[in-house]
Design a protein around this motif. Structure first.
Motif, short mmCIF file in Angstrom:
data_model
loop_
_atom_site.label_atom_id
_atom_site.label_comp_id
_atom_site.label_asym_id
_atom_site.label_seq_id
_atom_site.Cartn_x
_atom_site.Cartn_y
_atom_site.Cartn_z
N VAL A 149 -19.24 -16.53 -4.85
CA VAL A 149 -20.51 -17.25 -4.79
C VAL A 149 -20.25 -18.70 -5.18
N PHE A 150 -20.70 -19.64 -4.36
CA PHE A 150 -20.53 -21.06 -4.66
C PHE A 150 -21.82 -21.61 -5.26
N ALA A 151 -21.72 -22.11 -6.51
CA ALA A 151 -22.86 -22.79 -7.11
C ALA A 151 -23.08 -24.14 -6.43
N VAL A 152 -21.99 -24.79 -6.05
CA VAL A 152 -22.04 -25.99 -5.22
C VAL A 152 -21.24 -25.70 -3.96
N ARG A 159 -13.98 -24.91 -10.63
CA ARG A 159 -13.18 -25.67 -9.66
C ARG A 159 -12.11 -24.77 -9.04
N LEU A 160 -11.57 -25.22 -7.92
CA LEU A 160 -10.56 -24.46 -7.21
C LEU A 160 -9.21 -25.15 -7.25
N VAL A 169 -17.45 -22.92 -7.85
CA VAL A 169 -17.72 -21.48 -7.80
C VAL A 169 -18.61 -21.07 -8.97
N ALA A 170 -19.54 -20.18 -8.70
CA ALA A 170 -20.42 -19.65 -9.74
C ALA A 170 -19.63 -18.74 -10.69
N PRO A 230 -16.37 -11.50 -13.28
CA PRO A 230 -16.14 -12.91 -13.63
C PRO A 230 -15.25 -13.55 -12.57
N SER A 231 -15.65 -14.71 -12.07
CA SER A 231 -14.91 -15.33 -10.96
C SER A 231 -13.69 -16.11 -11.43
#
Length: 257
Positions: free
Chosen positions: A156-159, A190-191, A232-233, A241-242
């Motif tokens: 899930v992407f928060a942004v 962040r990725l 990422v959320a 947990p992501s």
């Protein structure tokens, strides 16, 4: 001719404010990392420094024609004659990569060509610049520890990752295809992403001493820019947990004529 960049596997994205731009220095970090991967066994503990003399791209006649930038290992005295410089660039292009020193020099050369030798053309006058580049083991830091694998649809992407404009250089060359990145969620959502799609041109250099086709490089660069613009959320769609999870981030580049 219209180019479309499509983010694959967009399910599970949350409503979010506009995406922020990627962190500063992302492109240089990507180039340094990916060029280091090709010579991982040869990377020295202490930095090896190289100096190059590069010619800039120039407009030579009408209709406008672009001369690709070329770089040679710097001599004690700068090369000021264009014909002599062109000959040395051809020698540089044909240089073997038989030894570790050869591979280190070629890696530094690649970085200079991709990152430094990009001055805008200004006139027909022969102009050169000097660039320094270092190669070291620190160019290939270990990837972040992964706590497990996830499907792209679970993330899930928060942004949301920013949709990217089709790279103009790739569009002009009719370059298209899918770019796959292996991304791991690090602190703050962040990725950290590494390309699974090779972008280094094959062959690396043309007979005239210029860099081989950079079509794939521009596609990979655009895909990385998109991935790094997202956040990422904390939790996946199934409540895991992501942070620490790794997944494949894919962007499909298609040209519709």
């Amino acid at each position: 001719m219209i180019g479309a960049a499509v983010l694959l596997g967009v399910a599970g994205q949350a409503a979010a404010p506009p995406a922020a731009p990627p962190p500063a220095g992302w492109r240089e970090a990507m180039v340094r990392h990916d060029t280091a991967r090709r010579i991982a066994a040869d990377l020295p503990t202490e930095p090896r420094r190289f100096r190059f003399q590069c010619s800039v791209a120039q407009v030579v006649r009408r209709p406008y024609q672009w001369v690709p930038p070329k770089c040679i290992e710097a001599r004690e005295r700068p090369v000021t004659d264009p014909e002599r410089f062109a000959e040395l660039a051809r020698v540089e292009a044909a240089a073997p990569e038989a030894t570790a020193d050869d591979r280190l020099r070629r890696t530094a050369w690649l970085r200079v060509m991709l990152l430094r030798a990009s001055a805008e053309p200004t006139s027909e006058q022969f102009r050169t610049f000097f660039f320094d580049e270092a190669v070291a083991a620190t160019d290939l830091p270990p990837p972040p520890l992964s706590s497990g694998e996830a499907l792209r649809s679970d993330i899930v992407f928060a942004v949301k990752p920013r949709l990217i404009e089709y790279p103009r250089q790739a569009l002009r060359a009719f370059a298209q295809g899918q770019v796959d990145l292996r991304c791991t969620v690090i602190g703050g959502g962040r990725l950290h992403c590494e390309s699974m799609t090779p972008y280094l041109p094959d062959p690396l250099v043309r007979p005239d001493g210029s860099l081989g086709s950079q079509d794939r490089f521009h596609l990979v660069s655009a895909a990385v820019r998109s991935a790094l613009s997202g956040i990422v959320a904390p939790l996946t769609t199934n409540g895991r947990p992501s942070e620490g999870l790794s997944f494949t981030f894919s962007v499909s580049f298609r040209i519709n004529e």
